[in-house]
Design a protein around this motif. Structure first.
Motif, PDB file in Angstrom:
ATOM      1  N   VAL A   1       0.847  -1.182   0.000  1.00 38.42           N
ATOM      2  CA  VAL A   1       0.000   0.000   0.000  1.00 38.42           C
ATOM      3  C   VAL A   1       0.883   1.233   0.000  1.00 38.42           C
ATOM      4  N   GLN A   2       0.638   2.076  -0.979  1.00 39.92           N
ATOM      5  CA  GLN A   2       1.502   3.246  -1.108  1.00 39.92           C
ATOM      6  C   GLN A   2       0.717   4.410  -1.703  1.00 39.92           C
ATOM      7  N   SER A  24      -1.362   2.915  -4.913  1.00 41.42           N
ATOM      8  CA  SER A  24      -1.055   1.554  -5.346  1.00 41.42           C
ATOM      9  C   SER A  24      -1.225   0.608  -4.172  1.00 41.42           C
ATOM     10  N   GLY A  25      -1.596  -0.595  -4.491  1.00 41.95           N
ATOM     11  CA  GLY A  25      -1.789  -1.586  -3.446  1.00 41.95           C
ATOM     12  C   GLY A  25      -3.240  -1.793  -3.084  1.00 41.95           C
ATOM     13  N   TYR A  26      -4.085  -0.838  -3.416  1.00 38.34           N
ATOM     14  CA  TYR A  26      -5.522  -0.997  -3.260  1.00 38.34           C
ATOM     15  C   TYR A  26      -6.209   0.015  -4.158  1.00 38.34           C
ATOM     16  N   ASP A 114      -3.407   5.536   5.904  1.00 36.20           N
ATOM     17  CA  ASP A 114      -2.190   5.565   5.087  1.00 36.20           C
ATOM     18  C   ASP A 114      -1.924   6.983   4.588  1.00 36.20           C
TER      19      ASP A 114
END
Length: 125
Positions: A1-2, A24-26, A114
């Motif tokens: 996750v970023q 990115s990542g989800y 995040d």
């Protein structure tokens, strides 16, 4: 996750910048994405949020000058900033969290899961 912010820089008063928050990542679909800013010596402030159902919220302090949107692939959320003022100078961050956050007031930074690393914006003549 970023989350990665980009697009910051230095502009003169009245200028424009478009910030990008690439996720990115989800999927952006599953999250509320909010842009925050923090000026030196000041608390972090919620600027605008975006939810996948199209709901957007923009802070009164920037309403009419800033807009939030996303790309069709829903991997990037943009913050278009027009008519920039010196008081807009800050580090800008994007954050992702529960979609429920898009139904409440901006600025609940402690509830976001995040964060990106931030991109600086300087407005000066």
């Amino acid at each position: 996750v970023q989350l990665v912010e980009s697009g910051g820089g230095s502009v003169q008063p009245g200028g424009s910048l478009r910030l990008s928050c690439t996720v990115s990542g989800y999927s952006v679909n599953d999250n509320c994405i909010e842009w925050f800013r923090q000026a030196p010596g000041k608390e972090r402030e919620g600027v605008a949020s975006f939810d996948n159902d199209g709901t957007t919220t923009v802070a009164d302090s920037v309403k009419g000058r800033f807009t939030i949107s996303h790309d069709s692939a829903k991997t990037t959320v943009y913050l278009q900033m027009n008519s920039l003022k010196p008081e807009d100078t800050a580090m800008f961050y994007c954050a992702a969290g529960s979609r429920a956050l898009c139904t409440v007031v901006l600025g609940r930074s402690h509830e976001y899961r995040d964060w990106g690393q931030g991109t600086p914006v300087t407005v000066s003549s």
